[in-house]
Design a protein around this motif. Sequence first.
Motif, PDB file in Angstrom:
ATOM      1  N   ARG A  17      -3.421 -16.975   0.735  1.00 39.77           N
ATOM      2  CA  ARG A  17      -2.509 -16.201  -0.178  1.00 39.77           C
ATOM      3  C   ARG A  17      -1.602 -15.410   0.751  1.00 39.77           C
ATOM      4  NH1 ARG A  17      -6.716 -13.947  -5.010  1.00 39.77           N
ATOM      5  NH2 ARG A  17      -7.088 -16.079  -5.639  1.00 39.77           N
ATOM      6  N   VAL A  18      -0.334 -15.276   0.037  1.00 39.05           N
ATOM      7  CA  VAL A  18       0.542 -14.230   0.998  1.00 39.05           C
ATOM      8  C   VAL A  18       1.301 -13.476  -0.160  1.00 39.05           C
ATOM      9  CG1 VAL A  18       2.300 -16.044   1.155  1.00 39.05           C
ATOM     10  CG2 VAL A  18       2.093 -14.413   2.806  1.00 39.05           C
ATOM     11  N   PRO A  19       1.444 -12.274   0.193  1.00 47.29           N
ATOM     12  CA  PRO A  19       2.368 -11.408  -0.654  1.00 47.29           C
ATOM     13  C   PRO A  19       3.868 -11.546  -0.120  1.00 47.29           C
ATOM     14  CG  PRO A  19       1.474  -9.995   0.901  1.00 47.29           C
ATOM     15  CD  PRO A  19       1.134 -11.373   1.205  1.00 47.29           C
ATOM     16  N   LEU A  20       4.867 -11.768  -1.166  1.00 47.17           N
ATOM     17  CA  LEU A  20       6.388 -11.894  -0.714  1.00 47.17           C
ATOM     18  C   LEU A  20       7.182 -10.716  -1.459  1.00 47.17           C
ATOM     19  CD1 LEU A  20       6.389 -15.752  -0.966  1.00 47.17           C
ATOM     20  CD2 LEU A  20       6.357 -14.484   0.940  1.00 47.17           C
ATOM     21  N   GLN A  21       8.346 -10.451  -1.012  1.00 42.23           N
ATOM     22  CA  GLN A  21       9.068  -9.869  -1.443  1.00 42.23           C
ATOM     23  C   GLN A  21      10.414 -10.359  -1.950  1.00 42.23           C
ATOM     24  OE1 GLN A  21       9.576  -5.505   0.163  1.00 42.23           O
ATOM     25  NE2 GLN A  21       7.515  -5.474   0.489  1.00 42.23           N
ATOM     26  N   GLN A  72       6.686  -5.380 -10.065  1.00 41.94           N
ATOM     27  CA  GLN A  72       7.734  -4.669  -9.490  1.00 41.94           C
ATOM     28  C   GLN A  72       7.133  -3.588  -8.557  1.00 41.94           C
ATOM     29  OE1 GLN A  72      10.930  -5.009 -11.158  1.00 41.94           O
ATOM     30  NE2 GLN A  72      11.866  -3.855  -9.473  1.00 41.94           N
ATOM     31  N   LEU A  73       7.674  -3.761  -7.190  1.00 33.42           N
ATOM     32  CA  LEU A  73       7.211  -2.833  -6.373  1.00 33.42           C
ATOM     33  C   LEU A  73       7.872  -1.410  -6.207  1.00 33.42           C
ATOM     34  CD1 LEU A  73       7.351  -5.555  -3.616  1.00 33.42           C
ATOM     35  CD2 LEU A  73       5.494  -4.701  -4.899  1.00 33.42           C
ATOM     36  N   ASP A  74       7.235  -0.378  -5.662  1.00 38.52           N
ATOM     37  CA  ASP A  74       7.663   0.683  -5.475  1.00 38.52           C
ATOM     38  C   ASP A  74       9.268   0.974  -4.802  1.00 38.52           C
ATOM     39  OD1 ASP A  74       5.272   1.755  -6.607  1.00 38.52           O
ATOM     40  OD2 ASP A  74       4.495   2.492  -4.579  1.00 38.52           O
ATOM     41  N   ASN A  75       9.579  -0.065  -4.232  1.00 31.33           N
ATOM     42  CA  ASN A  75      10.942  -0.045  -3.497  1.00 31.33           C
ATOM     43  C   ASN A  75      12.102  -0.533  -4.483  1.00 31.33           C
ATOM     44  OD1 ASN A  75      10.079  -2.799  -3.222  1.00 31.33           O
ATOM     45  ND2 ASN A  75      10.128  -2.760  -1.154  1.00 31.33           N
ATOM     46  N   GLY A  76      11.620  -0.953  -5.398  1.00 33.57           N
ATOM     47  CA  GLY A  76      12.242  -1.720  -6.522  1.00 33.57           C
ATOM     48  C   GLY A  76      12.560  -3.010  -6.332  1.00 33.57           C
ATOM     49  N   LEU A  77      11.791  -3.857  -5.298  1.00 36.62           N
ATOM     50  CA  LEU A  77      11.749  -5.219  -5.229  1.00 36.62           C
ATOM     51  C   LEU A  77      11.002  -5.797  -6.042  1.00 36.62           C
ATOM     52  CD1 LEU A  77      12.647  -5.585  -1.327  1.00 36.62           C
ATOM     53  CD2 LEU A  77      14.124  -5.556  -3.317  1.00 36.62           C
TER      54      LEU A  77
END
Length: 193
Positions: A17-21, A72-77
């Motif tokens: 598994r890998v997280p992506l933005q 939705q991430l804290d940085n808006g991405l």
Amino acid sequence: MNVPLFPLNSVILPQGRVPLQLFEPRYIDMLTRCLKEDRGFVVVLLQDGPETARNAAFYDIGTYVRIIDFQQLDNGLLGITVEGEVKVTVVRSWQQDDGLNVGDVECLIAEAECDVPECYQELPSVLRALFRHPAIKDLDMDVNYDDARHVGWRLTELLPLDKQEKQRLAELQDPLERLDRLQELLEVLEGES
């Protein structure tokens, strides 16, 4: 099968598994289509250059992945987590007008399941130590520390190796050959520290 290709500076293998933005329109559109059509895409390793490059050169062995989480991430991405399903080879690839790479891929033969031999018993211990790191623990991956495939795949993804070496390890189809190479690389890493 015809699928989107996602060039990255990292390797993912089956059950990894890998997280992506995501922030580029071409990848947000890809994500929308994948979710709507309940299909995945292929992660391929970049040969060189940045992940945002329009004309990315990438290796032709990668992994078909599915999206298992998004938010939705804290940085808006937009953040997604993908999980590897099967290794594939890209038979032909091209770029769409929007810049998204797509290709025809074929699944590689699944690697044979086998136990980790006694001579490689240090490798599962190293992997257990890596899995204590919070970022890796958060991915909530199931790992079979007795299966040579799982141990080799996860170490290939997680050890601090150069990307050409990671690609060579990913392309191997023999789990014991991969463990043998990882053992050699680990001895080099330990010698450097």
